[in-house]
Design a protein around this motif. Structure first.
Motif, PDB file in Angstrom:
ATOM      1  N   MET A  59       0.860  -1.191   0.000  1.00 19.44           N
ATOM      2  CA  MET A  59       0.000   0.000   0.000  1.00 19.44           C
ATOM      3  C   MET A  59       0.894   1.238   0.000  1.00 19.44           C
ATOM      4  O   MET A  59       2.089   1.144   0.280  1.00 19.44           O
ATOM      5  CB  MET A  59      -0.880   0.031   1.249  1.00 19.44           C
ATOM      6  CG  MET A  59      -1.935  -1.043   1.314  1.00 19.44           C
ATOM      7  SD  MET A  59      -3.078  -0.779   2.676  1.00 19.44           S
ATOM      8  CE  MET A  59      -2.036  -1.014   4.073  1.00 19.44           C
ATOM      9  N   ARG A  60       0.286   2.375  -0.263  1.00 14.47           N
ATOM     10  CA  ARG A  60       1.074   3.603  -0.189  1.00 14.47           C
ATOM     11  C   ARG A  60       1.488   3.843   1.262  1.00 14.47           C
ATOM     12  O   ARG A  60       0.706   3.566   2.190  1.00 14.47           O
ATOM     13  CB  ARG A  60       0.246   4.801  -0.670  1.00 14.47           C
ATOM     14  CG  ARG A  60       1.107   6.033  -0.875  1.00 14.47           C
ATOM     15  CD  ARG A  60       0.297   7.126  -1.455  1.00 14.47           C
ATOM     16  NE  ARG A  60      -0.748   7.537  -0.521  1.00 14.47           N
ATOM     17  CZ  ARG A  60      -1.565   8.549  -0.763  1.00 14.47           C
ATOM     18  NH1 ARG A  60      -1.466   9.223  -1.896  1.00 14.47           N
ATOM     19  NH2 ARG A  60      -2.480   8.895   0.101  1.00 14.47           N
ATOM     20  N   GLY A 206      -5.247   0.728  -6.009  1.00  7.82           N
ATOM     21  CA  GLY A 206      -5.270   1.016  -4.569  1.00  7.82           C
ATOM     22  C   GLY A 206      -4.127   0.304  -3.867  1.00  7.82           C
ATOM     23  O   GLY A 206      -3.383   0.893  -3.080  1.00  7.82           O
ATOM     24  N   SER A 207      -3.985  -0.976  -4.162  1.00  7.12           N
ATOM     25  CA  SER A 207      -2.976  -1.777  -3.471  1.00  7.12           C
ATOM     26  C   SER A 207      -2.530  -2.882  -4.404  1.00  7.12           C
ATOM     27  O   SER A 207      -3.121  -3.085  -5.459  1.00  7.12           O
ATOM     28  CB  SER A 207      -3.569  -2.373  -2.203  1.00  7.12           C
ATOM     29  OG  SER A 207      -4.674  -3.194  -2.551  1.00  7.12           O
ATOM     30  N   LEU A 225      11.423  -3.246  -1.032  1.00 11.27           N
ATOM     31  CA  LEU A 225      10.403  -2.300  -1.499  1.00 11.27           C
ATOM     32  C   LEU A 225      10.309  -1.075  -0.589  1.00 11.27           C
ATOM     33  O   LEU A 225      10.190   0.050  -1.047  1.00 11.27           O
ATOM     34  CB  LEU A 225       9.033  -2.980  -1.594  1.00 11.27           C
ATOM     35  CG  LEU A 225       8.899  -4.104  -2.627  1.00 11.27           C
ATOM     36  CD1 LEU A 225       7.477  -4.647  -2.666  1.00 11.27           C
ATOM     37  CD2 LEU A 225       9.299  -3.615  -4.016  1.00 11.27           C
ATOM     38  N   GLU A 226      10.366  -1.342   0.720  1.00 13.70           N
ATOM     39  CA  GLU A 226      10.214  -0.215   1.653  1.00 13.70           C
ATOM     40  C   GLU A 226      11.432   0.713   1.613  1.00 13.70           C
ATOM     41  O   GLU A 226      11.322   1.894   1.940  1.00 13.70           O
ATOM     42  CB  GLU A 226       9.927  -0.723   3.068  1.00 13.70           C
ATOM     43  CG  GLU A 226       8.527  -1.320   3.174  1.00 13.70           C
ATOM     44  CD  GLU A 226       8.035  -1.497   4.602  1.00 13.70           C
ATOM     45  OE1 GLU A 226       8.877  -1.502   5.509  1.00 13.70           O
ATOM     46  OE2 GLU A 226       6.800  -1.620   4.777  1.00 13.70           O
ATOM     47  N   ARG A 234       4.302   0.855   1.725  1.00 16.15           N
ATOM     48  CA  ARG A 234       4.348   0.091   2.970  1.00 16.15           C
ATOM     49  C   ARG A 234       3.962  -1.341   2.584  1.00 16.15           C
ATOM     50  O   ARG A 234       2.992  -1.539   1.842  1.00 16.15           O
ATOM     51  CB  ARG A 234       3.305   0.663   3.930  1.00 16.15           C
ATOM     52  CG  ARG A 234       3.101  -0.127   5.182  1.00 16.15           C
ATOM     53  CD  ARG A 234       1.905   0.422   5.955  1.00 16.15           C
ATOM     54  NE  ARG A 234       1.746  -0.343   7.175  1.00 16.15           N
ATOM     55  CZ  ARG A 234       0.574  -0.514   7.780  1.00 16.15           C
ATOM     56  NH1 ARG A 234      -0.515   0.032   7.295  1.00 16.15           N
ATOM     57  NH2 ARG A 234       0.509  -1.223   8.871  1.00 16.15           N
ATOM     58  N   VAL A 235       4.753  -2.322   3.057  1.00 20.74           N
ATOM     59  CA  VAL A 235       4.486  -3.718   2.701  1.00 20.74           C
ATOM     60  C   VAL A 235       4.289  -4.518   3.992  1.00 20.74           C
ATOM     61  O   VAL A 235       5.092  -4.414   4.911  1.00 20.74           O
ATOM     62  CB  VAL A 235       5.663  -4.320   1.902  1.00 20.74           C
ATOM     63  CG1 VAL A 235       5.300  -5.710   1.388  1.00 20.74           C
ATOM     64  CG2 VAL A 235       6.053  -3.406   0.753  1.00 20.74           C
TER      65      VAL A 235
END
Lengths: 386, 227
Positions: A59-60, A206-207, A225-226, A234-235
């Motif tokens: 997600m963002r 969105g996700s 990713l983070e 955010r994972v």
């Protein structure tokens, strides 16, 4: 040995009218308590069941719910082919970019409610093996088709296979019905993510739900990713995300607890009244027991025990009364997505034990003062009472 | 007479009703020997029941001493008194005072619950006591299923089941018909004569008092014939 318990049990039986009246008040309170807690538990269980520990949700950064997250299409392409991500038998990465939107649908019985439409990638279903098509077929991208959960099909109008409803810029045709028992998906409509973006004019997803190769790869992917500042994501494991969503049960639990506490005060006063009457009617017996050598403490414990027994009768009745709702389905508003979440009441042995414990608390509160009065009566005064 | 079982010296009891003091007992001295059957007699308000209550440890003297089997009852705390009563006193009430929800057996068993006896020992004691009062066949009956005379006999069984030092009876025949009263008095007499029980009985009925070996008259809180 103290005053025998049969003395209390038989007295409760002898004045059965007041015993039943008081027990019913306590039963009602316990039933409300158990039912509301069963509701909160059912809701929580639904959220907990939904997440798959093997999946990761992207997600963002800063978003706490899928509904408030946005991820541009270009960003998805930048991590979709990372090595840590599993591939299916066709060699495609197991990644599903998704988007959720809210639409309003008419209920079958009248009125309407918000329903969550989830646009999923072609692999979205593979990521959720607990979701099964039970009627019709999967939607085909580009044809404005969708599949609906069994609960949606049964609760909302125009949601049977072959029927159509209007939402966004499209008229959607129901191609199939899926079963996602005991998960929040049971309250959703699924279709193609890109079609949802078009129909509802969204430029972003969105996700993203994805499956890493294994747990170690999953951890590495989260870090990778983070750490990427450009992605700004955010994972977290999907199961963890849904665990966070259980806070939706909070308001219900609070209201239920509040209601139960208010009712329990009334029930405790009723128990107190009954026990005062019992002490009054048995004053001479109290005097006799004291003359026989029973101590004040014995009298006190005996009357307190009687109040607790009385409350336990009520507690047991309340638990019995609440049992029929176990497994019953209902729906509530989710405070994060503002859509309806369907779930089942869940009564467990532990919850029934808590209901009984709650009854015991009412019994103790109702019995303390009358038992004290009973124990403090001077022997001679007690003997002289009519 | 051996060392008396009850020694009362200069005993007074004054009740306070607001500003008014009511003297129930005024400087009484009395000895009761082991194995005696004493009838405390007197009109209403003479203080006979108050004296009985003090001897039985359910009331306390205002002044003076009441020593029963070497213990000054006035010195004991509330809890000590309860323990003392269960060991030394069997009380028979005018109104029987059986617990209505318990059977004859269970009523008689009540004081034994305060002892360390096993269930089997308790059963043996209760059966023996009910046998003694002639009610072995009524053990499973509730008080409401018994006649007044039978109820009082159950109450006597309850009073003597722990083998107390003293059997005290407060107008035990006051609520009984003549026939049942005679039975109960005969029973008390038997317990005194054959089992050697010390009995102290309050009554205002001369016919009942005639069953005792000794009569003590009270009037206005004082002994009439010096005990």
């Amino acid at each position: 040995m103290a005053i025998p318990i049969k003395y209390n049990l038989r007295n409760l039986r002898v004045r059965w009218r007041s015993t039943i009246a008081t027990a019913l008040g306590i039963a009602l309170t316990v039933a409300v308590f158990v039912m509301v807690m069963a509701l909160a538990r059912g809701l929580k269980a639904t959220y907990v069941n939904t997440g798959d520990a093997r999946n990761l949700l992207v997600m963002r950064k800063g978003s706490t719910a899928e509904s408030s997250s946005q991820i541009e299409r270009s960003k998805v392409l930048r991590f979709k082919y990372h090595d840590e991500i599993a591939r299916n038998e066709r060699g495609d990465p197991v990644v599903s970019p998704e988007i959720i939107v809210l639409i309003q649908l008419d209920r079958i019985g009248g009125g309407n409610a918000n329903v969550l439409v989830r646009g999923i990638g072609p692999i979205g279903l593979e990521l959720r093996p607990n979701v099964k098509l039970i009627e019709g077929r999967l939607f085909q991208p580009g044809l404005a088709e969708c599949i609906v959960s069994r609960k949606i099909a049964s609760r909302f109008a125009h949601c049977r296979v072959g029927e159509t409803f209007r939402a966004g810029k499209r008229t959607w045709r129901v191609a199939g019905v899926f079963d996602a028992t005991k998960t929040t998906y049971e309250s959703e409509i699924w279709t193609d993510a890109d079609e949802v973006r078009e129909a509802f004019s969204r430029s972003f997803y969105g996700s993203v739900l994805l499956r890493p190769k294994d747990a170690a790869a999953g951890e590495a992917l989260i870090k990778r990713l983070e750490a990427n500042k450009d992605l700004f994501v955010r994972v977290l494991p999907e199961s963890e995300y849904y665990k966070e969503q259980t806070k939706n049960a909070g308001p219900i639990q609070f209201m239920g607890g509040f209601l139960a506490v208010i009712m329990s005060i009334g029930a405790a006063f009723a128990a107190m009244n009954t026990m005062y009457a019992a002490v009054g009617a048995r004053t001479r017996e109290i005097g006799t027991l004291r003359v026989l050598g029973f101590r004040r403490r014995d009298i006190y414990l005996s009357f307190l025990l009687e109040a607790v027994l009385l409350a336990l009768v009520g507690g047991a009745l309340g638990c019995l009364a609440s049992l029929p709702i176990n497994g019953m389905a209902t729906g509530t508003m989710s405070w994060t997505t503002f859509s309806e979440v369907a779930f089942e009441f869940r009564i467990t042995g532990e919850l029934l034990a808590k209901g009984l414990a709650f009854a015991v608390v009412m019994g103790v509160l109702g019995g303390l003062l009358p038992a004290r009065v009973a124990a403090r009566k001077p022997v001679l005064d007690a003997l002289r009472s009519a | 007479m051996d060392q008396p079982i009850v020694q009362i010296r200069e005993l007074s009891k004054v009740y306070q009703h607001g500003d008014i003091e009511v003297v129930a007992l005024n400087g009484i001295s009395l000895d009761i020997g082991r194995g005696e059957f004493v009838a405390l007699m007197g009109p209403s308000g003479s203080g006979k029941s108050t004296l009985l209550h003090i001897i039985a440890g359910i009331d306390r003297p205002s002044n003076g001493r009441c020593v029963v089997e070497g213990t000054d009852v006035g010195d004991l705390s509330e809890t000590e008194l309860a323990a003392w009563r269960k060991q030394h006193v069997g009380f028979v009430f005018q109104t029987f005072n059986l617990i209505p929800v318990l059977t004859a057996f269970e009523n008689v068993e009540l004081p034994l619950l305060l002892t360390g006896l096993s269930a089997r020992e308790r059963r043996d004691h209760v059966e023996a006591a009910l046998e003694l009062v002639g009610l072995a066949d009524r053990m499973r009956h509730l008080p409401r299923q018994l006649s007044g005379g039978q109820e009082q006999r159950v109450a006597i069984a309850r009073a003597l089941v722990t083998d107390p030092t003293l059997l005290v009876a407060d107008e035990p025949t006051g609520n009984l018909d003549a026939h049942s009263a005679a039975d109960v008095l005969a029973l008390l007499q038997t317990l005194n004569r054959d089992a050697g029980k010390t009995v102290v009985m309050v009554t205002h009925d001369p016919k009942a008092a005639a069953h005792a070996r000794r009569m003590v008259h009270l009037e206005k809180g004082e002994l009439l014939n010096g005990g």
